[in-house]
Design a protein around this motif. Structure first.
Motif: not given
Length: 401
Positions: A10-30
């Motif tokens: 799947a395409p990687i959105p521009t909001t995700a920095r290389q080798n760094r997880l989008p923590t705030r977004a993943l917290l919402g899914l959590f």
């Protein structure tokens, strides 16, 4: 030996920095996953109080858990397909709104039929949420970190399972069972606000790329994954739904809170360990999870009269189970790749149906053969799960990519 790498095409959105997880977004899914399973488990810690309000028996009130899981199982596939073209964030917000309103209305209800209907509707909301989480997290993560992102997003499920009953019991002791449902509705509303602010909106799946359900089910490796998941989850729910009876059977009813706390602590530890290693060692982690769970159940069955061993067995059980949703969803995504979205909805259907089957089967076993029987039934199921996982080294749980 090279271990499985969790890869999502799947395409990687521009909001995700290389080798760094989008923590705030993943917290919402959590939080969305946490709310879903918390809402499902909540009545288990409130049964006596809810029974008095609704004017029913404990066994009938307990079906509020079974019906919720059944609604999730029935709704996951058709709802996922019906909303496949919608933007993912819109689907998630709609589902959370359904859960929030259903919980608030449940707190107001004193009628058993109405309460059951509201629980069914809330379960349908969860049927929209769970199939979203794994794929959403993978699409938000940078390449090579999708497995860890899935583990974070799905960590809300084991933590919600671990905390659902004790949280419900605590809130009920403070302000009645209704307070627990009001609190759940409030937390769901706050989660909606967090998702609105922190989770990127990703497009759905174009109609022309959608794959038929029959085509997905014949993908090599998927059916062994689903069988292993079903046997694993039924075994868990045989024990966890009736953990109070199980502890009473071994003379530890007064320590139920501490035993559940132990389970919760090791479940969280499991999330941390698996999250750090799932991208490189998926197969090994699934094998260890099924085998350790089986050994812990064997200990519970053989030496259940020794409190310290019961604590050790429950701690091992929590550690084995904690990240199992992430492991099985990750395996399903690996096996199906371009059909990952529909595969996740199938996986969630099996997951939720297994909760309902485990709860129902456990009640039958206890009524017919006694409490000890659920331990041995769970062990038989886990032997089948472990054998399937170990044998699936070519496609289901491959040793190499």
């Amino acid at each position: 030996m090279t271990e499985t790498v969790t890869t999502i095409p799947a395409p990687i959105p521009t909001t995700a920095r290389q080798n760094r997880l989008p923590t705030r977004a993943l917290l919402g899914l959590f939080l969305a996953g946490f709310i879903s399973i918390l809402t499902e488990c909540l009545p288990a810690g409130l049964l006596p109080e809810m029974t008095r309000t609704l004017g029913t028996s404990v066994s009938l009130t307990g079906q509020t858990v079974t019906l919720y899981a059944l609604a999730t199982a029935l709704g996951a596939i058709p709802l996922a397909r019906a909303t496949a073209t919608w933007r993912r964030k819109h689907v998630l917000q709609l589902a959370l709104a359904v859960v929030a309103v259903s919980n608030a209305l449940t707190a107001l209800s004193s009628d058993y039929t109405l309460t059951m209907a509201l629980r069914f509707v809330a379960g349908l909301g969860t049927g929209l949420i769970w199939p979203l989480l794994g794929g959403y997290a993978a699409r938000l993560a940078p390449k090579g970190r999708q497995g860890r992102a899935i583990a974070v997003a799905l960590a809300g499920t084991p933590i919600g399972l671990a905390l659902g009953i004790p949280l419900g019991t605590l809130l009920s002791s403070i302000g009645g069972w209704q307070l627990a449902f009001y609190a759940s509705a409030a937390v769901t509303a706050l989660t909606m606000a967090w998702v609105l602010a922190a989770v990127p909106s990703l497009p759905g799946q174009p109609v022309e790329t959608r794959i038929r359900l029959s085509e997905v089910l014949v993908i090599p490796g998927l059916r062994p994954i689903l069988f292993a998941l079903a046997t694993y989850m039924i075994a868990h729910n045989l024990l966890y739904t009736y953990v109070t009876d199980l502890l009473s059977h071994v003379g530890m009813s007064r320590q139920t809170g501490w035993v559940l706390f132990t389970f919760g602590v090791t479940s969280v530890l499991s999330v941390l360990v698996v999250g750090a290693n799932i991208d490189r060692h998926l197969r090994t982690l699934v094998v260890v999870s099924t085998v350790v769970f089986g050994v812990s159940v064997l200990v519970l069955g053989v030496v259940s009269g020794v409190p310290i061993l019961v604590y050790v067995a429950v701690a091992a059980w929590g550690f084995a189970f904690g990240s199992s949703p992430s492991l099985f969803v990750g395996a399903a995504i690996n096996a199906t790749r371009d059909a990952a979205d529909i595969a996740q909805s199938i996986t969630i259907t099996v997951f939720s149906a297994s909760i309902a089957v485990g709860s129902f089967l456990g009640g039958l076993l206890i009524a017919g053969l006694g409490t000890a029987s659920i331990t041995w039934a769970a062990l038989i199921l886990l032997i089948a799960a472990a054998a399937t996982v170990i044998a699936g080294k070519k496609r289901a749980f491959p040793t190499s990519v």
